[in-house]
Design an enzyme around this catalytic site. Sequence first.
Site, PDB file in Angstrom:
ATOM      1  N   HIS A 124      95.777  -3.637  83.921  1.00 11.28           N
ATOM      2  CA  HIS A 124      96.965  -3.582  84.774  1.00 11.28           C
ATOM      3  C   HIS A 124      97.544  -2.163  84.736  1.00 11.28           C
ATOM      4  O   HIS A 124      97.840  -1.626  83.674  1.00 11.28           O
ATOM      5  CB  HIS A 124      97.998  -4.584  84.238  1.00 11.28           C
ATOM      6  CG  HIS A 124      99.235  -4.717  85.062  1.00 11.28           C
ATOM      7  ND1 HIS A 124      99.242  -5.304  86.298  1.00 11.28           N
ATOM      8  CD2 HIS A 124     100.521  -4.363  84.810  1.00 11.28           C
ATOM      9  CE1 HIS A 124     100.483  -5.307  86.774  1.00 11.28           C
ATOM     10  NE2 HIS A 124     101.276  -4.727  85.886  1.00 11.28           N
ATOM     11  N   GLU A 143      93.548  -7.735  85.130  1.00  5.79           N
ATOM     12  CA  GLU A 143      95.007  -7.907  85.140  1.00  5.79           C
ATOM     13  C   GLU A 143      95.466  -8.794  83.989  1.00  5.79           C
ATOM     14  O   GLU A 143      96.631  -8.736  83.586  1.00  5.79           O
ATOM     15  CB  GLU A 143      95.462  -8.528  86.477  1.00  5.79           C
ATOM     16  CG  GLU A 143      95.173  -7.691  87.701  1.00  5.79           C
ATOM     17  CD  GLU A 143      96.097  -6.497  87.850  1.00  5.79           C
ATOM     18  OE1 GLU A 143      96.887  -6.218  86.925  1.00  5.79           O
ATOM     19  OE2 GLU A 143      96.010  -5.832  88.903  1.00  5.79           O
ATOM     20  N   SER A 166     102.844  -3.289  90.378  1.00  4.08           N
ATOM     21  CA  SER A 166     103.461  -4.345  89.568  1.00  4.08           C
ATOM     22  C   SER A 166     104.808  -4.740  90.182  1.00  4.08           C
ATOM     23  O   SER A 166     104.850  -5.156  91.340  1.00  4.08           O
ATOM     24  CB  SER A 166     103.586  -3.890  88.111  1.00  4.08           C
ATOM     25  OG  SER A 166     103.817  -4.981  87.255  1.00  4.08           O
TER      26      SER A 166
END
Length: 505
Positions: A401, A310, A197
């Site tokens: 995610h 995601e 990330s």
Amino acid sequence: MKNESLRIHTAEGALRGAIDEGIFVFKGIPYAAPPTGALRWRAPRPVTPWKEVRDATQWGNASWQQREYCVLAGGGDPGNLSEDCLYLNVWSPEIQPSRPLPVMVWIHGGGFTIGAGSLAPYNGKALAARGVVVVTLNYRLGHLGFFAHPALDAEFPPGEAINNFALLDQIAALQWVQRNIASFGGDRRNVTIFGESSGGRSVLSLFASPLAAGLFHKGIVQSAYSLPDKKRDEALTNGVAVAHHLGLKNASAEALRALPADSFCSLPPHLGNGPVAIAGDRVLPKPMVEVFAAARQHRYPLMIGYNSDEASVLEYFGMDPTSTITRLRQRRPLLLKLIKSLYDEHDDHRLGRKVARDMAFGTITWLAVQAQHRRGVPGWRYYFDYVSENARDLCRYGSWHGNEIPYVMETMRAENPQMADRPFTAGDRQFARRISEYWLRFAHDATEFSHQLTGEISWPAWRPGEDVTLRFGVKGEAAVIPQHRFMRVRLRLLRLLMRAMVKLR
């Protein structure tokens, strides 16, 4: 084993660590002076050397952040919070190996606002047990890590301003690695930086930063997002607005540095930084995406990929993927028809999730491997689509995610408050072993001359003709499959359409 054997000598002084299941662990090592008082919003300064043996068995402070938010979404409790936060941790299987061991430096994610290198999912013990030295680090977050204001700019010569203090912290940690990692059995000539990330964004930013040259040798990017970096003039405007909000209308640098550190944690959303760096300072002179688009990144090997759902993180922040499809239907019906044909998906919600995923996370992977090829260095692209056996009813659209982290780092035993009632299975652990092996092979073997990574399946570096993506998991199930031209047309189209799509907002 005697405690004496746990003593390590570094350039700054001696450290006393501990042993955890045969792995040497050193926690809370200062890699730069505390960025407090007059050192707030300055480049990290050297640590004052110490004479006595320093205890390195407790985690160092994490940067100021919203603790509850980190517990809920960032991987756990970050521990003590302080502006004095420039600490790192080291796990090593052998202090005096016959040959220096590869080094893997983890840069945590959390939107540049939450997180710490001490969080349980990032524990380096399992990877270290397989023959690498692992380093995790804390760095300045939020407005302490990224900030621009005319009063601070005035302290620098023209064109020399610094706004990306967090990236400079990461650079300082890499300088510490170059100075000291040999004392922990590590090879300072084989350093892999990796992160997820905003940690993945950090890796890309360091590939684009002239100040990071020579401090590492390759990078792994997990689920970096395609958002553009903030322009410096926008950051300056934001900095002035933040100062006004905190009661400083004609702020001096001294007055800004006198503000309580935790006052930046409770700012309204419109005064936030956004989860990106600031483009235009000495650390990042050009926007990261622009550097890669011009193939001017550092000439180091790169592995990059993202997860199958995601959109889970976009949804967490209140973005409705279905609304993108609704806007397209109203304003660009022909474009929507084209997109539907590429995805073969007719449910608006599912289509919206996939388009949002590929636009926000997929396009940067496509840009990066193309840039690597043009630069004449290898790049590898992956797609993570495995779901834990006990979470398949929960993760209906694929891997969330951040879900790849416990597989990559083999931290299945780590406490995850979100999944406490869904423990990892033996099958999950077996698959994690297969996945992490590729990360380890990259750290051991990848060089600028590599054509492939060895493993249970040979993984060729990306080339336009072959365009191989390695799939870790297929439709949630365990599998490792190389696929040619995976999502190729979709990502090329979305990359071209990104500006048009942004205007639809």
